[in-house]
Scaffold this motif. Sequence first.
Motif, PDB file in Angstrom:
ATOM      1  N   GLY A  55       0.849  -1.293   0.014  1.00 46.28           N
ATOM      2  CA  GLY A  55      -0.004   0.126   0.055  1.00 46.28           C
ATOM      3  C   GLY A  55       0.817   1.361   0.008  1.00 46.28           C
ATOM      4  N   TYR A  56       0.720   2.163   1.028  1.00 39.30           N
ATOM      5  CA  TYR A  56       1.380   3.527   1.019  1.00 39.30           C
ATOM      6  C   TYR A  56       1.741   3.751   2.424  1.00 39.30           C
ATOM      7  N   SER A  57       2.759   4.707   2.409  1.00 42.16           N
ATOM      8  CA  SER A  57       2.964   5.369   3.622  1.00 42.16           C
ATOM      9  C   SER A  57       3.064   6.910   3.433  1.00 42.16           C
ATOM     10  N   SER A  58       3.406   7.726   4.350  1.00 42.34           N
ATOM     11  CA  SER A  58       3.269   9.027   4.117  1.00 42.34           C
ATOM     12  C   SER A  58       4.565   9.552   4.486  1.00 42.34           C
ATOM     13  N   ASP A  59       4.970  10.651   3.509  1.00 38.87           N
ATOM     14  CA  ASP A  59       6.297  11.384   3.873  1.00 38.87           C
ATOM     15  C   ASP A  59       6.050  12.612   4.980  1.00 38.87           C
ATOM     16  N   SER A  60       7.041  13.103   5.148  1.00 38.70           N
ATOM     17  CA  SER A  60       7.065  14.562   6.036  1.00 38.70           C
ATOM     18  C   SER A  60       6.082  15.558   5.742  1.00 38.70           C
ATOM     19  N   THR A  61       5.903  15.547   4.563  1.00 36.50           N
ATOM     20  CA  THR A  61       4.737  16.627   3.982  1.00 36.50           C
ATOM     21  C   THR A  61       3.554  16.021   3.902  1.00 36.50           C
ATOM     22  N   GLY A  62       3.261  14.675   4.024  1.00 43.91           N
ATOM     23  CA  GLY A  62       1.960  14.048   4.031  1.00 43.91           C
ATOM     24  C   GLY A  62       1.628  13.591   2.699  1.00 43.91           C
ATOM     25  N   LYS A  63       2.580  13.522   1.788  1.00 40.87           N
ATOM     26  CA  LYS A  63       2.398  13.036   0.549  1.00 40.87           C
ATOM     27  C   LYS A  63       2.411  11.399   0.801  1.00 40.87           C
ATOM     28  N   ARG A  64       1.403  10.753   0.024  1.00 33.95           N
ATOM     29  CA  ARG A  64       1.517   9.537   0.032  1.00 33.95           C
ATOM     30  C   ARG A  64       2.488   8.813  -0.951  1.00 33.95           C
ATOM     31  N   ILE A  65       3.383   7.690  -0.445  1.00 35.19           N
ATOM     32  CA  ILE A  65       4.245   7.095  -1.138  1.00 35.19           C
ATOM     33  C   ILE A  65       3.907   5.701  -1.274  1.00 35.19           C
ATOM     34  N   PHE A  66       3.633   5.170  -2.519  1.00 39.07           N
ATOM     35  CA  PHE A  66       2.912   3.868  -2.832  1.00 39.07           C
ATOM     36  C   PHE A  66       4.047   2.991  -2.926  1.00 39.07           C
TER      37      PHE A  66
ATOM     38  N   ASP B  44      -6.364   1.987  -3.862  1.00 44.66           N
ATOM     39  CA  ASP B  44      -6.092   0.996  -4.378  1.00 44.66           C
ATOM     40  C   ASP B  44      -6.275   0.754  -5.542  1.00 44.66           C
ATOM     41  N   PRO B  45      -5.623   0.109  -6.588  1.00 43.63           N
ATOM     42  CA  PRO B  45      -4.137  -0.244  -6.321  1.00 43.63           C
ATOM     43  C   PRO B  45      -3.048   0.832  -6.508  1.00 43.63           C
ATOM     44  N   GLY B  46      -3.530   2.228  -6.493  1.00 44.76           N
ATOM     45  CA  GLY B  46      -2.599   3.303  -6.325  1.00 44.76           C
ATOM     46  C   GLY B  46      -1.766   3.553  -7.871  1.00 44.76           C
ATOM     47  N   PRO B  47      -0.995   4.548  -7.675  1.00 43.49           N
ATOM     48  CA  PRO B  47      -0.266   5.062  -8.901  1.00 43.49           C
ATOM     49  C   PRO B  47       0.740   4.114  -9.497  1.00 43.49           C
ATOM     50  N   MET B  48       1.121   3.348  -8.478  1.00 39.58           N
ATOM     51  CA  MET B  48       2.481   2.355  -8.926  1.00 39.58           C
ATOM     52  C   MET B  48       1.928   1.399  -9.740  1.00 39.58           C
ATOM     53  N   PHE B  49       0.737   0.949  -9.738  1.00 38.87           N
ATOM     54  CA  PHE B  49       0.205  -0.058 -10.522  1.00 38.87           C
ATOM     55  C   PHE B  49       0.289   0.369 -12.069  1.00 38.87           C
ATOM     56  N   PRO B  50       0.683  -0.510 -12.752  1.00 37.34           N
ATOM     57  CA  PRO B  50       1.165  -0.351 -14.342  1.00 37.34           C
ATOM     58  C   PRO B  50       0.073  -0.313 -15.409  1.00 37.34           C
ATOM     59  N   TRP B  51      -1.186   0.428 -15.024  1.00 35.30           N
ATOM     60  CA  TRP B  51      -2.130   0.400 -16.076  1.00 35.30           C
ATOM     61  C   TRP B  51      -1.629   0.355 -17.460  1.00 35.30           C
ATOM     62  N   LYS B  52      -0.865   1.364 -17.827  1.00 38.11           N
ATOM     63  CA  LYS B  52      -0.268   1.704 -19.133  1.00 38.11           C
ATOM     64  C   LYS B  52       0.213   0.381 -19.754  1.00 38.11           C
ATOM     65  N   LYS B  53       1.058  -0.215 -18.921  1.00 36.18           N
ATOM     66  CA  LYS B  53       1.735  -1.587 -19.487  1.00 36.18           C
ATOM     67  C   LYS B  53       0.819  -2.701 -19.773  1.00 36.18           C
ATOM     68  N   LEU B  54      -0.280  -2.827 -18.791  1.00 36.16           N
ATOM     69  CA  LEU B  54      -1.554  -3.593 -19.179  1.00 36.16           C
ATOM     70  C   LEU B  54      -2.182  -3.328 -20.646  1.00 36.16           C
ATOM     71  N   TYR B  55      -2.223  -2.324 -20.777  1.00 36.91           N
ATOM     72  CA  TYR B  55      -2.915  -1.419 -21.984  1.00 36.91           C
ATOM     73  C   TYR B  55      -2.114  -1.899 -23.172  1.00 36.91           C
ATOM     74  N   ASP B  56      -0.795  -1.522 -23.157  1.00 34.98           N
ATOM     75  CA  ASP B  56       0.103  -1.495 -24.442  1.00 34.98           C
ATOM     76  C   ASP B  56       0.457  -2.830 -24.483  1.00 34.98           C
ATOM     77  N   GLU B  57       0.950  -3.825 -23.682  1.00 34.93           N
ATOM     78  CA  GLU B  57       1.283  -5.197 -23.764  1.00 34.93           C
ATOM     79  C   GLU B  57       0.444  -6.229 -23.647  1.00 34.93           C
ATOM     80  N   TYR B  58      -1.014  -5.971 -23.131  1.00 40.57           N
ATOM     81  CA  TYR B  58      -1.672  -7.102 -23.160  1.00 40.57           C
ATOM     82  C   TYR B  58      -3.397  -6.711 -23.587  1.00 40.57           C
ATOM     83  N   GLN B  59      -3.354  -5.402 -23.810  1.00 46.51           N
ATOM     84  CA  GLN B  59      -4.569  -4.833 -24.341  1.00 46.51           C
ATOM     85  C   GLN B  59      -5.592  -5.219 -23.243  1.00 46.51           C
ATOM     86  N   ILE B  60      -5.269  -4.635 -22.133  1.00 43.69           N
ATOM     87  CA  ILE B  60      -6.376  -4.783 -20.889  1.00 43.69           C
ATOM     88  C   ILE B  60      -6.642  -3.459 -20.402  1.00 43.69           C
ATOM     89  N   GLY B  61      -7.798  -3.018 -20.086  1.00 43.09           N
ATOM     90  CA  GLY B  61      -8.266  -1.922 -19.904  1.00 43.09           C
ATOM     91  C   GLY B  61      -8.121  -0.697 -20.629  1.00 43.09           C
TER      92      GLY B  61
END
Length: 341
Positions: A180-191, A233-250
Amino acid sequence: MRKTLYIIGLSAFVFSCTSQQNVKKNTYKPKTPVAQPKPVAKTPVPVAPKPKVVSDHGVDFFTTNIADPTKNDNTASYGSIVSAKPAGYKVVKTYFPAIAQNFRQRYLILHYTALPDDKSITVLTQQAVSAHYLVNNTGDNEIYQLVDENKRSYHAGVSSWRNDKNLNDTSIGVEIVNAGYSSDSTGKRIFAPFSDEQVRKVAALAKDIITRYQIPATNVLAHSDIAPTRKQDPGPMFPWKKLYDEYQIGMWYDEATKQGLVSMAETDFATRYNEPSFIFLVQTALQKFGYGVEASGKWDDATKKTIEAFQYHFRPQNYDGIMDAETWAILQALNQKYPVK
């Protein structure tokens, strides 16, 4: 005198006979026989035999689609056929199946667990939350099935997309083991990132589900898409573009279309950003795409979280929840590519 009467009577007789002959001659018309067309023998249209229900150890299966896939109809059963057993009566499948039917499974929703492997299994099998599948992070080739695809798993919660709500009813849920994520000193979520092995598993699983249930690209979504005010979830680290480009998903936008919209978007943001009419336009565009956000005409908290969810999926380089020119151009490009039908 007698001679005169004789001549008159003879003339009348001759005239009478002549008249009758003329009448007969004028009224008589011989009938011409009319040739009747021969009946054309109709060739019976061959009807393809309906595949039979297959029985195995007393369990019935029907795995062939005889319906019209262009109407999103499908008669295939992925698993055994569930039938009633009324006391004193016999349910027969003489006319099975009816063509007018389709799948309950219309959405594929992806999540992360925010837990390690062992705790993910425990929570998803022993508590009041579940998913149809769990993709582990142990480096093997296994994917855990936790719920029958024909049953509802409790993964989506309060949710909506376009005109549909309560997506547990119509979706298959896939959980992915991830911190999932943790938050840095500024409060930004790090996934946390996803491993390559997990991404390959998710792609293979998703491709199989999408193909079998004919799930459209617009219905392959993140949990954050269908519940943006409460889920990340699944957050910005999930590779949606990779699934679209390589597997024609989404879904993904066309880069050329986006670039063509950027300059206009920059003008909008330079001159109209805080106008209620422009904010309303942005909110309406988010609604049109599918998000359940209220068009309030204000940059309120619900709108910010919805923009953030949109950025997780389609602009992961910047997920601050602030609508900028590039995010606005991406949203418009997606609405052009995936219009509501």
